[in-house]
Motif scaffolding. Structure first.
Motif, PDB file in Angstrom:
ATOM      1  N   SER A  59      -1.272   4.804  -2.277  1.00 40.36           N
ATOM      2  CA  SER A  59      -2.716   4.916  -2.095  1.00 40.36           C
ATOM      3  C   SER A  59      -3.026   5.750  -0.855  1.00 40.36           C
ATOM      4  CB  SER A  59      -3.336   3.519  -1.958  1.00 40.36           C
ATOM      5  OG  SER A  59      -2.875   2.912  -0.755  1.00 40.36           O
ATOM      6  N   GLY A  60      -4.312   5.991  -0.628  1.00 44.28           N
ATOM      7  CA  GLY A  60      -4.723   6.759   0.540  1.00 44.28           C
ATOM      8  C   GLY A  60      -4.415   6.056   1.847  1.00 44.28           C
ATOM      9  N   GLN A  61      -4.139   4.737   1.769  1.00 41.89           N
ATOM     10  CA  GLN A  61      -3.803   3.976   2.971  1.00 41.89           C
ATOM     11  C   GLN A  61      -2.300   3.873   3.192  1.00 41.89           C
ATOM     12  OE1 GLN A  61      -5.774   0.238   2.229  1.00 41.89           O
ATOM     13  NE2 GLN A  61      -7.778   1.022   2.849  1.00 41.89           N
ATOM     14  N   ALA A  62      -1.509   4.636   2.451  1.00 43.45           N
ATOM     15  CA  ALA A  62      -0.053   4.556   2.597  1.00 43.45           C
ATOM     16  C   ALA A  62       0.408   4.939   4.000  1.00 43.45           C
ATOM     17  CB  ALA A  62       0.609   5.465   1.554  1.00 43.45           C
ATOM     18  N   TRP A  63      -0.367   5.814   4.666  1.00 42.10           N
ATOM     19  CA  TRP A  63       0.023   6.232   6.020  1.00 42.10           C
ATOM     20  C   TRP A  63      -0.085   5.099   7.036  1.00 42.10           C
ATOM     21  CZ3 TRP A  63       2.415  10.537   7.475  1.00 42.10           C
ATOM     22  CH2 TRP A  63       2.428  11.622   6.599  1.00 42.10           C
ATOM     23  N   ALA A  77      12.865   5.569  14.840  1.00 43.70           N
ATOM     24  CA  ALA A  77      12.871   6.970  14.381  1.00 43.70           C
ATOM     25  C   ALA A  77      13.379   7.071  12.953  1.00 43.70           C
ATOM     26  CB  ALA A  77      13.728   7.807  15.326  1.00 43.70           C
ATOM     27  N   VAL A  78      14.470   6.347  12.651  1.00 44.90           N
ATOM     28  CA  VAL A  78      15.006   6.360  11.285  1.00 44.90           C
ATOM     29  C   VAL A  78      13.956   5.836  10.307  1.00 44.90           C
ATOM     30  CG1 VAL A  78      16.728   5.317   9.769  1.00 44.90           C
ATOM     31  CG2 VAL A  78      17.410   6.176  12.017  1.00 44.90           C
ATOM     32  N   ALA A  79      13.305   4.752  10.671  1.00 51.50           N
ATOM     33  CA  ALA A  79      12.290   4.182   9.784  1.00 51.50           C
ATOM     34  C   ALA A  79      11.148   5.169   9.550  1.00 51.50           C
ATOM     35  CB  ALA A  79      11.761   2.882  10.380  1.00 51.50           C
ATOM     36  N   LEU A  80      10.699   5.827  10.607  1.00 54.88           N
ATOM     37  CA  LEU A  80       9.600   6.777  10.458  1.00 54.88           C
ATOM     38  C   LEU A  80       9.995   7.969   9.605  1.00 54.88           C
ATOM     39  CD1 LEU A  80       8.029   6.759  14.039  1.00 54.88           C
ATOM     40  CD2 LEU A  80       7.102   5.761  11.948  1.00 54.88           C
ATOM     41  N   VAL A  81      11.214   8.474   9.800  1.00 48.38           N
ATOM     42  CA  VAL A  81      11.678   9.591   8.974  1.00 48.38           C
ATOM     43  C   VAL A  81      11.687   9.195   7.509  1.00 48.38           C
ATOM     44  CG1 VAL A  81      13.688  11.013   8.416  1.00 48.38           C
ATOM     45  CG2 VAL A  81      13.000  10.716  10.795  1.00 48.38           C
ATOM     46  N   ALA A  82      12.216   8.020   7.211  1.00 46.84           N
ATOM     47  CA  ALA A  82      12.273   7.555   5.826  1.00 46.84           C
ATOM     48  C   ALA A  82      10.879   7.374   5.241  1.00 46.84           C
ATOM     49  CB  ALA A  82      13.060   6.247   5.745  1.00 46.84           C
ATOM     50  N   LEU A  83       9.964   6.813   6.040  1.00 46.06           N
ATOM     51  CA  LEU A  83       8.607   6.582   5.549  1.00 46.06           C
ATOM     52  C   LEU A  83       7.858   7.885   5.325  1.00 46.06           C
ATOM     53  CD1 LEU A  83       7.644   3.529   7.811  1.00 46.06           C
ATOM     54  CD2 LEU A  83       8.069   3.478   5.359  1.00 46.06           C
ATOM     55  N   VAL A  84       7.976   8.783   6.275  1.00 46.10           N
ATOM     56  CA  VAL A  84       7.278  10.061   6.128  1.00 46.10           C
ATOM     57  C   VAL A  84       7.858  10.861   4.959  1.00 46.10           C
ATOM     58  CG1 VAL A  84       6.800  12.278   7.237  1.00 46.10           C
ATOM     59  CG2 VAL A  84       6.595  10.149   8.542  1.00 46.10           C
ATOM     60  N   VAL A 112       2.317   4.292  10.692  1.00 48.23           N
ATOM     61  CA  VAL A 112       1.567   4.122  11.945  1.00 48.23           C
ATOM     62  C   VAL A 112       1.836   2.744  12.544  1.00 48.23           C
ATOM     63  CG1 VAL A 112      -0.742   3.928  12.931  1.00 48.23           C
ATOM     64  CG2 VAL A 112      -0.223   5.774  11.333  1.00 48.23           C
ATOM     65  N   ALA A 113       1.791   1.708  11.709  1.00 50.16           N
ATOM     66  CA  ALA A 113       2.024   0.347  12.194  1.00 50.16           C
ATOM     67  C   ALA A 113       3.450   0.176  12.721  1.00 50.16           C
ATOM     68  CB  ALA A 113       1.755  -0.661  11.082  1.00 50.16           C
ATOM     69  N   VAL A 114       4.421   0.774  12.023  1.00 51.59           N
ATOM     70  CA  VAL A 114       5.812   0.691  12.488  1.00 51.59           C
ATOM     71  C   VAL A 114       5.969   1.398  13.825  1.00 51.59           C
ATOM     72  CG1 VAL A 114       8.179   1.410  11.994  1.00 51.59           C
ATOM     73  CG2 VAL A 114       6.758   0.427  10.181  1.00 51.59           C
ATOM     74  N   ALA A 115       5.349   2.560  13.961  1.00 49.78           N
ATOM     75  CA  ALA A 115       5.439   3.308  15.218  1.00 49.78           C
ATOM     76  C   ALA A 115       4.812   2.519  16.360  1.00 49.78           C
ATOM     77  CB  ALA A 115       4.762   4.669  15.070  1.00 49.78           C
ATOM     78  N   VAL A 116       3.641   1.951  16.129  1.00 52.68           N
ATOM     79  CA  VAL A 116       2.952   1.197  17.184  1.00 52.68           C
ATOM     80  C   VAL A 116       3.728  -0.063  17.547  1.00 52.68           C
ATOM     81  CG1 VAL A 116       0.861  -0.108  17.727  1.00 52.68           C
ATOM     82  CG2 VAL A 116       0.686   2.105  16.582  1.00 52.68           C
ATOM     83  N   LYS A 120       0.831  -1.200   0.000  1.00 56.54           N
ATOM     84  CA  LYS A 120       0.000   0.000   0.000  1.00 56.54           C
ATOM     85  C   LYS A 120       0.868   1.254   0.000  1.00 56.54           C
ATOM     86  CE  LYS A 120      -3.946  -2.079   2.385  1.00 56.54           C
ATOM     87  NZ  LYS A 120      -4.909  -1.841   1.305  1.00 56.54           N
ATOM     88  N   TYR A 121       1.941   1.213   0.748  1.00 57.94           N
ATOM     89  CA  TYR A 121       2.835   2.380   0.807  1.00 57.94           C
ATOM     90  C   TYR A 121       3.467   2.642  -0.553  1.00 57.94           C
ATOM     91  CZ  TYR A 121       6.754   5.310   2.288  1.00 57.94           C
ATOM     92  OH  TYR A 121       7.661   6.339   2.419  1.00 57.94           O
TER      93      TYR A 121
END
Length: 633
Positions: free
Chosen positions: A366-370, A406-413, A374-378, A361-362
């Motif tokens: 798509s609209g569900q890419a976020w 944090a690195v993963a979230l930065v890259a994803l965002v 979210v799943a990685v953070a949780v 999805k990422y």
């Protein structure tokens, strides 16, 4: 399968196998199970019925299927730790491969690879693979049953579904009724998605159920058809009936709080959250957020799919497996956290399905890419929360996981918000997410290769020793006392001493006692008799000599009766008897021990070189010589 996928699977499998096999030595051997395996490896009668002693007097307190491979290995290669545990290592490793194949059938190669990594990252699997517990073989057999069921869903062939029934039936021989908890999941998946009319599907499930029953009952029928005089007494029963042992001691008692409580252990708190997310969590629940995401996404995305959709059938199977087992754990009596291994396959499968779906999805934008960030953070937050339950264990893992997350979230965002190179970031942005979510369970799994981090062989548990004691179902005051005791045990010098102790060697006092009895044994069949199979197993595992177990594993099994013990003494089959200071709990066994104490002569400890115990030391057991005074019954 592509070369890249095959190479990755080989790497994961080898890594898992090396982790499981690392540091295997006598410290990984459980005395009680070792006595069973040693006796089974030396006597075919003991092998068939699972006797604790080489003379086939009393069985182990369960169906012996899980010990047959260990006994065969010991018979071929000799009774060595590596030979006994080798089948366990192979079973755990093959489980990773079979789970990969099962998930690949319905969710594709990416989900299958992530599921294999998740299964290899289960700390409890590493702790169990190094011991003799039956749960490792049980897990493999149930995953094989799931794989066969998913194949049958795709083909509609009865013979393939029957194979699933055979695997479950063999699972009953590994760990009895625990194998049956997956039947609702297997049956529901086939009834939902297999081709053909409903009547045919119901018929197939019914026939497969009959096959499961027939295979499951094979050992019980064999015991039933064998005269009692030609086989050992069935432990944990008052009736010498194998069905009572399976359905009672290992069945109903697990939910009623009966006498099935393992010797020397306390049950954990019951309730779904107290069990699954409490005492069992650090063994198997690290990836639960991803597993939950996999179940939800699987159902939502395929809600309009045809009835025969294999992807939805797979999600149904793994989800229902998880729900049923979690429910059983929530109401049943749990004495050992290693039971959590049965939750590992559905958790790993759903986590792989969920992570693969979120990455797709990422990348699709798509609209569900976020959902992926979210799943990685949780998931990373959940892993940190679990790891902080034992802050002194692998203290580096929490800050490193926070940094990786944090690195993963930065890259994803960045991949979602960048305007210049979104395609490249969207393609490679998910890569840091994989180490972020797997870091803590992999660290705990690798740490379990050190014996002190995988629990005692009698109580396998990944992670810091005694950490699960906080969830014991005992009064608060008693729990506090046990936790104080745990902190004392956990001191480095005490742990080093405890875990350095070989599990299949005798202590010096026991060695001297056995030498004394053996040298004076004469024509007696048994070197001596000792209360409980565990105590007798101490001598059997170390030497292979015939020692008569009294009272079975718990000491409460009424065998041998007073009359039977008297007859063994009168006939000269038993000369020496170890009589404990504490009653066994069985009126028959206690009566026999009282007769020995009243009839035979106690042997002073100094006679076999142990020395006189200190005046204030509590008496544990006394050796009686029944050849000096052998009164008639």
């Amino acid at each position: 399968m592509s070369r890249t996928e095959a190479a990755a699977l080989v790497v994961v499998t080898i890594a898992a196998g090396l982790t499981y096999v690392w540091n295997i030595d006598e410290r990984t051997m459980a005395r009680y199970y070792s006595s069973v395996v040693r006796s089974m490896s030396e006597s075919w009668n003991a092998f068939l019925f699972g006797a604790v002693d080489p003379l086939s007097t009393v069985t182990v307190d369960k169906i012996p299927g899980a010990f047959w491979p260990q006994a065969l290995s010991a018979r071929i290669f000799g009774f060595e730790p590596w030979a006994v545990v080798l089948p366990q290592v192979l079973f755990a490793t093959v489980t990773v491969l079979v789970l990969h194949r099962a998930v690949r059938r319905h969710a594709g190669p990416a989900a299958a690879m992530l599921a294999a990594i998740a299964m290899a990252s289960m700390p409890v699997a590493a702790a169990l693979a190094r011991t003799q517990w039956p749960d490792t073989l049980l897990t493999l057999l149930l995953v094989l049953a799931a794989d066969a069921t998913l194949r049958a869903v795709g083909t509609g062939r009865l013979r393939t579904l029957l194979l699933a029934g055979v695997w479950v039936g063999l699972g009953v021989h590994a760990k009895m009724l625990a194998a049956l908890v997956v039947l609702p999941a297997l049956g529901a998946a086939y009834l939902l998605a297999a081709p053909g009319p409903l009547r045919r599907r119901v018929t197939h499930v019914g026939v497969a159920g009959v096959v499961t029953i027939l295979v499951s009952a094979a050992w019980i029928v064999l015991v039933r058809l064998t005269p009692a005089g030609d086989r050992p007494y069935i432990d944990a029963t008052d009736t010498n009936n194998a069905l009572d042992m399976v359905l009672g001691y290992n069945g109903i008692d697990r939910f009623s709080g009966g006498e099935s409580r393992s010797a020397g252990t306390h049950p954990f708190r019951t309730g779904l959250f107290a069990t699954v997310f409490g005492s069992l969590a650090t063994q198997v629940m690290w990836l639960f957020p991803l597993a939950l995401a996999g179940a939800v996404i699987g159902f939502v995305n395929r809600r309009r799919a045809p009835r025969t959709d294999a992807g939805r059938a797979g999600v149904v199977l793994w989800s229902l497996w998880f729900v049923v087992v979690a429910g059983v754990f929530g109401v049943g009596q749990i004495n050992h956290v290693c039971y959590a291994i049965i939750l590992a396959p559905p958790t790993a499968a759903l986590a792989g399905i969920g992570l693969a779906a979120l990455i797709r999805k990422y990348r699709a934008g798509s609209g569900q890419a976020w959902l992926l960030p979210v799943a990685v953070a949780v998931t990373t937050a959940w892993a940190v929360l679990l790891a902080r339950r034992s802050p002194s264990f692998l203290p580096w893992v929490v800050p490193v996981t926070v940094a990786a997350g944090a690195v993963a979230l930065v890259a994803l965002v960045a991949g979602l918000t960048a305007t210049r190179i979104p395609d490249a970031l969207r393609r490679f942005g998910p890569l840091p997410a994989v180490p972020a979510v797997f870091l803590v369970p992999v660290a705990w799994t690798v740490a379990a290769a050190v014996p002190v981090n995988s629990g005692l062989p009698e109580n396998p548990a990944a992670g810091p020793p005694f950490a699960e004691w906080r969830y014991l179902d005992v009064p608060a005051r008693e729990r506090d006392q046990l936790l104080v005791m745990a902190r004392e045990y956990s001191r480095p010098e005490n742990l080093a001493r405890t875990f350095a102790e070989p599990r299949t060697e005798l202590t010096e006092p026991d060695r001297r006692l056995l030498h004394y009895a053996g040298a004076r044994r004469g024509s007696s069949r048994y070197v001596l008799a000792a209360l409980t199979s565990a105590r007798a197993g101490t001598f059997i595992a170390a030497t292979g000599l015939p020692v008569l177990p009294l009272g079975g594993f718990t000491g409460r099994t009424p065998f041998p009766t007073q009359r039977q013990l008297q007859q063994l003494v009168v006939d000269g089959a038993v000369r020496f008897v170890l009589v404990p200071a504490v009653p066994s709990g069985s009126a028959e066994v206690d009566a026999g021990l009282a007769w020995v104490a009243a009839t035979c002569v106690v042997v002073p400890p100094e006679a076999y070189g142990v020395g006189v115990p200190p005046p204030n030391a509590p008496a544990r057991e006394s050796l009686y010589d029944c050849a000096v005074r052998r009164s008639a019954p």
